[in-house]
Structures are given as structure tokens and as C-alpha cells.
Design an enzyme around this catalytic site. Structure first.
Site, short mmCIF file in Angstrom:
data_model
loop_
_atom_site.label_atom_id
_atom_site.label_comp_id
_atom_site.label_asym_id
_atom_site.label_seq_id
_atom_site.Cartn_x
_atom_site.Cartn_y
_atom_site.Cartn_z
N LYS A 129 0.53 -0.85 0.15
CA LYS A 129 0.61 -0.08 0.28
C LYS A 129 0.72 1.25 0.01
CE LYS A 129 -1.80 3.62 2.08
NZ LYS A 129 -1.56 4.61 2.95
N ASP A 148 -6.31 1.12 0.56
CA ASP A 148 -6.67 1.10 1.97
C ASP A 148 -7.93 1.02 3.07
OD1 ASP A 148 -8.09 2.98 1.26
OD2 ASP A 148 -7.11 4.92 1.94
#
Length: 217
Positions: A129, A148
Site C-alpha cells: 500500500k 487502504d
DNA sequence: ATCCCGAGGG
DNA sequence: CCCTCTGGAT
């Protein structure tokens, strides 16, 4: 409640409507972590784990003033960094990771932030991420999609995927959106997730894509 | 699966 | 009180 999309074509239709509507709604959508360069964005993104960007932005000015680059941060005392980043939560891990990350930049990358997923993920405190955030926002490289908590939640509510794993969600989203929109897509979903499609109590009455949302009430 | 960890909202 | 906030490492 509308039925969830079943075919790829139905998912692509929703994806297109979402992209167009949210671009219209949030023309200024962008990364809200304050930064002036890739190094600062990398530090801010590491700090953003389980923490609002607003709070990260409260501590990064002091962090960047004390440690303007990898060379400075690599030689920092963990105790000093902990004090600066304390209010972002997980402060011991984050301070340790920041210093280790800076050390790796000095040892392996001439003090610069690398530009590949593999090199980024090898850094302390950096997962897929975070790596995608750096590539997409500091270097304009659309190699993956930032998944996320907001992207995960909205993707599922829109019926674009039923997966729960972040990597599986990323794989599901990639074929549904144009590659050159991947970085923007994450920002749009994050902005909409924060303002309207809240985790606890989504405000469907104010949502611009409620007509095509399978989860709208 | 669990831990790391603080702050704000409902 | 419980949940959530741009997760990552073990």
C-alpha cells in the site's frame, strides 16, 4: 437495495459511473499528506498507518525540520523520533522503521527513494500500500492501486469485489479502471469515503452515486 | 491471527 | 464504551 453486479461488464459499468461522478464531485482530489518531495512523502505515508492524515500533518513539520533527508534521519536517535511521532500511534515501531528505512536509503540507494515496488517494499515499514502511494504520487508511476481501508470498504460496497484481502482487491480493481486513472481513483475513493461513504454510518442521502450503488439505502 | 498504539467520534 | 483512522511485521 439494488442487486450486486454479477458480470465483468456490469462491474465495469459501475466503475465508469463511479469514476466520472466522483471526478465531478471532487475535482481537487489529491494526496492529503503534506510533503515537498519523495522522501517526505515516504516518511508521512509510513506514519499514516492506522492514523488520520490530519494528525500525520501535525507532526511531519517538526520531523522534516529535524531530519530533512535520509542522511539526517539515518543517524537520528530513536528516542527523539519517538517523541515527535508519538501522537500518530504505534510510535515505537514507526520511529524504528523510519530510522531503518533511512539507513537503507543511504546504504542501498545513495540516499534517494527507489522507484520500484520491490525496492520500496524491502524498506522497513513499507508494504504494498505504501509503495503504491509513493510510486503514484511522487513519481507518477501507475504500477498498482493503493488499497487502504477506504478503497477496500467502498470497492466492496459498490459491488466491484467481494474480496477482503487488499492484494485480491487490487487485482479485482485493475481491469475495471483505466491504468492512467489508478492513482486518481484511490484519492477519489478516499475523499468520498471520508466525506460521505463513512465506515460506520454512510450518508447515502448525500451520495452522488447512490443510484448505481448496490449498498445504498 | 495478533500485536503495535494514540486520538477523536458516536 | 466501541469503532475507526490512507498498515506492516511477526
Amino acid at each position: 437495495m439494488r442487486r450486486a453486479p454479477r458480470t465483468v461488464a456490469e462491474k465495469k459499468r459501475i466503475a465508469e459511473v463511479v469514476l466520472v461522478a466522483l471526478q465531478q464531485e471532487y475535482p481537487d482530489a489529491h494526496c492529503e499528506l503534506d510533503h515537498r518531495n519523495a522522501f517526505e512523502l515516504l516518511c508521512a505515508t509510513i506514519l499514516s498507518a492506522q492514523c488520520t492524515d490530519v494528525r500525520v500533518n501535525m507532526v511531519t513539520p517538526a520531523l522534516f525540520a529535524a531530519y530533512p533527508d535520509a542522511a539526517a534521519l539515518a543517524n537520528a536517535k530513536q528516542e527523539d523520533v519517538e517523541e515527535i511521532v508519538r501522537t500518530t500511534g504505534f510510535f515505537r515501531s514507526k520511529a524504528k522503521n523510519l530510522i531503518a528505512m533511512a539507513g537503507a536509503l543511504m546504504d542501498n540507494h545513495n540516499g534517494e527513494v527507489p522507484r520500484t515496488i520491490d525496492e520500496l517494499v524491502a524498506l522497513a515499514g513499507v508494504g504494498r500500500k505504501t509503495a503504491n502511494v509513493i510510486l503514484g504520487n511522487a513519481f507518477d508511476i501507475n504500477e498498482g492501486i493503493v488499497v487502504d481501508t477506504h478503497v477496500q470498504r467502498l470497492s466492496r460496497r459498490f459491488g466491484l469485489t467481494r474480496e477482503a484481502d487488499a492484494v485480491a482487491i487490487e487485482r479485482a480493481l485493475m481491469p475495471l479502471f483505466p491504468r492512467d486513472k489508478w492513482a486518481l481513483l484511490s484519492h477519489l475513493l478516499i475523499w468520498h469515503g471520508r466525506r460521505v461513504c463513512d465506515a460506520r454510518k454512510p450518508r447515502c442521502g448525500e451520495c452522488v452515486v447512490r443510484d448505481i450503488c448496490p449498498s445504498a439505502e
